[in-house]
Write an enzyme that holds these catalytic residues in place. Structure first.
Site, PDB file in Angstrom:
ATOM      1  N   LYS A 122      -4.797  -2.819  14.456  1.00 29.35           N
ATOM      2  CA  LYS A 122      -4.102  -1.907  15.089  1.00 29.35           C
ATOM      3  C   LYS A 122      -4.874  -1.977  16.620  1.00 29.35           C
ATOM      4  O   LYS A 122      -6.031  -1.899  16.654  1.00 29.35           O
ATOM      5  CB  LYS A 122      -4.238  -0.538  14.507  1.00 29.35           C
ATOM      6  CG  LYS A 122      -3.572  -0.280  13.003  1.00 29.35           C
ATOM      7  CD  LYS A 122      -3.370   0.929  12.641  1.00 29.35           C
ATOM      8  CE  LYS A 122      -2.956   0.897  11.301  1.00 29.35           C
ATOM      9  NZ  LYS A 122      -3.867   0.854  10.108  1.00 29.35           N
TER      10      LYS A 122
ATOM     11  N   GLU B 224       0.851  -1.236  -0.162  1.00 30.73           N
ATOM     12  CA  GLU B 224       0.030  -0.022   0.029  1.00 30.73           C
ATOM     13  C   GLU B 224       0.917   1.428   0.092  1.00 30.73           C
ATOM     14  O   GLU B 224       1.963   0.978   0.162  1.00 30.73           O
ATOM     15  CB  GLU B 224      -0.950  -0.034   1.340  1.00 30.73           C
ATOM     16  CG  GLU B 224      -0.273  -0.091   2.455  1.00 30.73           C
ATOM     17  CD  GLU B 224      -1.004   0.369   3.629  1.00 30.73           C
ATOM     18  OE1 GLU B 224      -1.043   1.813   3.829  1.00 30.73           O
ATOM     19  OE2 GLU B 224      -1.536  -0.358   4.546  1.00 30.73           O
TER      20      GLU B 224
END
Length: 306
Positions: free
Chosen positions: A162, A27
């Site tokens: 996360k 990404e």
């Protein structure tokens, strides 16, 4: 318009795909929004090098001048790193508009999966995925990454979700979408900076060959969704669960006090956690990305042998 008319596949990537060689997607949000310049460019180039060292071809994905790019040149990576947060973070809702306007976009997990799939790339390495935010039962703040995993057949190799998220609800959402959560060498969901979360995964797999076989079976069945591989951060770079949770709680309290919400939440929280932990979290972030890139490349190599 054929979607591929908007897509530029870097010649090296196109040749590898045509020859049935392993390719790993990466990404670009991590370059523009993940860390400061010049560390971001250095990290991006190192990730590409690690993928090559492990036998695969890297394809960093981005939107530049309204073109979907599967594979960037070092100059394009430098451009992204320097422009940084001036580049729009591009999720699914943004792609068509950025292309129509001829603008740049940094691809998230969602848009990297989409463009990888358009280009014919099946494996993608990232840092951590987005998920269900804490308090989502009132804010409805749920990352588009989870929706994409439910509908786009790409294997995403990450270090878990996360730890700023609600991990329990994130796992519930993935189950609803039919996405298998695989722990690489672990039965516990890793949580980005830390190897532990207290939550279990659906399956444990211990070799790239096992991962490749699961992806092959999914493709052979024509299943629509993706697969999520959670690869724990290497032990020596992991942070204690208590340290990271205390920093996250402080950052979330500040975020709420400042009235920050939506797509600004994650960058604010990650930056504050890095400040609170004295930069330890940034060093951990870089190492876990390297670790995921190596595993993704080895899995891509195994997949191409099947």
């Amino acid at each position: 318009m054929n979607m591929n008319q908007c897509l530029d596949v870097k010649p090296e990537v196109a040749e590898a795909l045509a020859a049935g060689k392993p390719v790993v997607a990466l990404e670009s949000t991590i370059i523009s929004h993940g860390m400061p310049y010049p560390q971001n460019v250095e990290t991006a180039l190192n990730v590409e090098r690690i993928i090559r060292e492990n036998g695969a071809v890297p394809a960093t994905i981005a939107v530049i001048g309204g073109r979907l790019k599967a594979g960037l040149t070092p100059e394009e990576i430098e451009y992204f790193g320097k422009k940084g947060t001036a580049i729009r973070k591009a999720s699914r809702r943004d792609l068509a508009i950025l292309c129509a306007k001829g603008q740049d976009g940094a691809t998230t997990v969602t848009t990297t999966m989409m463009i990888a799939h358009m280009a014919g790339i099946s494996i993608f390495a990232t840092g951590g995925i987005g998920g269900v935010h804490r308090g989502a039962e009132t804010t409805m703040d749920i990352s588009a990454d989870l929706e994409e995993l439910g509908q786009t057949p790409v294997m995403v190799i990450c270090a878990g979700a996360k730890s700023i998220l609600d991990l329990g609800l994130t796992l519930e959402y993935l189950e609803t979408k039919g996405v298998p959560v695989i722990g690489y060498g672990t039965e516990e969901l890793p949580a980005f900076y830390t190897r532990r979360s207290g939550f279990g995964v659906d399956y444990r797999m211990d070799t790239p060959e096992e991962l490749a076989a699961a992806l092959r079976a999914s493709k052979d069945m024509g299943l629509r969704g993706g697969m999520l591989v959670t690869n724990p951060i290497p032990e020596e770079y992991a942070m204690p669960l208590e340290t990271i949770n205390a920093a996250i709680d402080q950052a979330i309290a500040e975020c709420n006090a400042k009235g920050i919400h939506g797509k600004d939440t994650t960058p604010f929280l990650l930056a504050r956690v890095a400040e609170i932990t004295g930069g330890d979290s940034l060093a951990s972030n870089i190492q876990l990305v390297y670790n995921n890139a190596a595993l993704a490349a080895r899995t891509a190599v195994a997949f191409c042998k099947l």
